[in-house]
Write a protein that holds these residues in place. Structure first.
Motif, PDB file in Angstrom:
ATOM      1  N   ILE A 139       3.432  -2.630  -5.978  1.00  0.00           N
ATOM      2  CA  ILE A 139       2.446  -2.568  -7.045  1.00  0.00           C
ATOM      3  C   ILE A 139       2.727  -1.351  -7.914  1.00  0.00           C
ATOM      4  O   ILE A 139       3.457  -0.441  -7.529  1.00  0.00           O
ATOM      5  N   GLY A 140       2.125  -1.350  -9.094  1.00  0.00           N
ATOM      6  CA  GLY A 140       2.296  -0.241 -10.018  1.00  0.00           C
ATOM      7  C   GLY A 140       2.155  -0.712 -11.447  1.00  0.00           C
ATOM      8  O   GLY A 140       2.156  -1.916 -11.734  1.00  0.00           O
ATOM      9  N   SER A 141       2.028   0.229 -12.356  1.00  0.00           N
ATOM     10  CA  SER A 141       1.870  -0.098 -13.769  1.00  0.00           C
ATOM     11  C   SER A 141       3.134  -0.740 -14.322  1.00  0.00           C
ATOM     12  O   SER A 141       4.205  -0.690 -13.700  1.00  0.00           O
ATOM     13  N   ASN A 142       3.017  -1.359 -15.501  1.00  0.00           N
ATOM     14  CA  ASN A 142       4.192  -1.900 -16.179  1.00  0.00           C
ATOM     15  C   ASN A 142       5.212  -0.787 -16.394  1.00  0.00           C
ATOM     16  O   ASN A 142       4.865   0.321 -16.808  1.00  0.00           O
ATOM     17  N   GLY A 143       6.479  -1.098 -16.109  1.00  0.00           N
ATOM     18  CA  GLY A 143       7.524  -0.111 -16.290  1.00  0.00           C
ATOM     19  C   GLY A 143       7.614   0.922 -15.188  1.00  0.00           C
ATOM     20  O   GLY A 143       8.285   1.947 -15.341  1.00  0.00           O
ATOM     21  N   SER A 144       6.962   0.671 -14.044  1.00  0.00           N
ATOM     22  CA  SER A 144       6.957   1.657 -12.961  1.00  0.00           C
ATOM     23  C   SER A 144       8.210   1.584 -12.093  1.00  0.00           C
ATOM     24  O   SER A 144       8.419   2.455 -11.246  1.00  0.00           O
TER      25      SER A 144
END
Length: 273
Positions: free
Chosen positions: A85-90
């Motif tokens: 999981i993680g933000s876009n572009g992570s």
């Protein structure tokens, strides 16, 4: 005459500790991944200019380097389902491609047991071919023999559900919705066991019925001694499907632990942002 002192019996050797039942399948050791993003092409003759730059080993104007993964380390074990999981572009998809051997690692190492298989929404099925032909070619690409593909063909089609509202399997893939294509891709990949199966957003476009079938199949793959990695922007999919999660943010590993705990920490972080 005094009786001889009996020789003491040697103490029995302590039993060796049992070998750990946790078998590593993927080890990432201080992984850094950097890639170059080219600037927009300008003017006529851009192809000729690009060839000239390649031949002269000059850089591309406007190119910039992206440090997508920064010193990530983890160990994945047989039988685990791990959410990313993680933000876009992570760096989630970039890391998955590196585990699959599709992207080089600039620093650090990735060790894998067996051959990882990457399944994404853009998996290489051919839009101009029918679903039937794609099942055959996709099965062969996943390492099945033609006899195995033939034996599992009906199960693959039934699992995907794309024929529930018509004979779509005989139509070209370009006529499919994104959800139908994703379901067929997953069905092909899930038709065989994998040492390591990497799934990049391929379950997010399916309906609730298909997601339940997919989660059941992922449980079966884990029971067959496989390891499953799942990238998804749906936190509920991660908590329902995975027992462990890795949270990547700006290329770094922020947290690694039980899926519900990691997702809760990530959701708290996004609310603050």
């Amino acid at each position: 005459m005094p009786a001889p002192t009996p020789t003491p019996e040697p103490e029995p050797a302590s039993a060796p500790e049992p070998a750990s039942e946790r078998t590593p399948t993927v080890v990432a050791d201080g992984v850094h991944i950097t890639y170059t993003v080219n600037g927009a092409r300008t003017g006529k003759g851009s192809a000729t200019a690009a060839l000239s730059r390649v031949l002269s080993r000059r850089g591309t104007p406007g190119a910039r380097k992206v440090h997508a993964v920064k010193g990530v380390s983890f160990v994945a074990y047989r039988g685990e389902a791990i959410g990313l999981i993680g933000s876009n572009g992570s760096g989630k998809s970039t890391l998955l491609k590196a585990v699959a051997g599709l992207l080089p690692v600039n620093e650090g190492r990735i060790y894998t047991r067996g051959q990882p298989s990457l399944l994404g929404v853009n998996a290489a099925l051919m839009n101009d071919l029918t679903g039937e032909r794609n099942v055959i070619l996709g099965g062969l690409a996943m390492g099945m023999t033609r006899a195995e593909v033939d034996a599992r063909y009906d199960d693959i089609v039934d699992f995907s559900g794309i024929n529930e509202k018509g004979d779509f399997i005989s139509l070209p893939m370009r006529t499919y919705s994104s959800g139908m294509g994703a379901r067929l891709r997953f069905s092909i990949a899930a038709a065989k066991s994998h040492d390591v199966l990497l799934i990049d957003e391929a379950l997010s476009t399916g309906d609730a019925k298909f997601r339940r079938r997919s989660q059941q199949r992922i449980d079966e793959l884990r029971a067959e001694a496989g390891t499953v990695f799942l990238v998804s922007h749906s936190n509920s999919t991660i908590t329902e499907t995975c027992d462990r999660a890795l949270w990547l943010e700006a290329g770094t590993l922020r947290m690694d632990g039980p899926a519900e705990e990691v997702v809760a920490a990530y959701e708290a972080f996004t609310k603050k942002g």
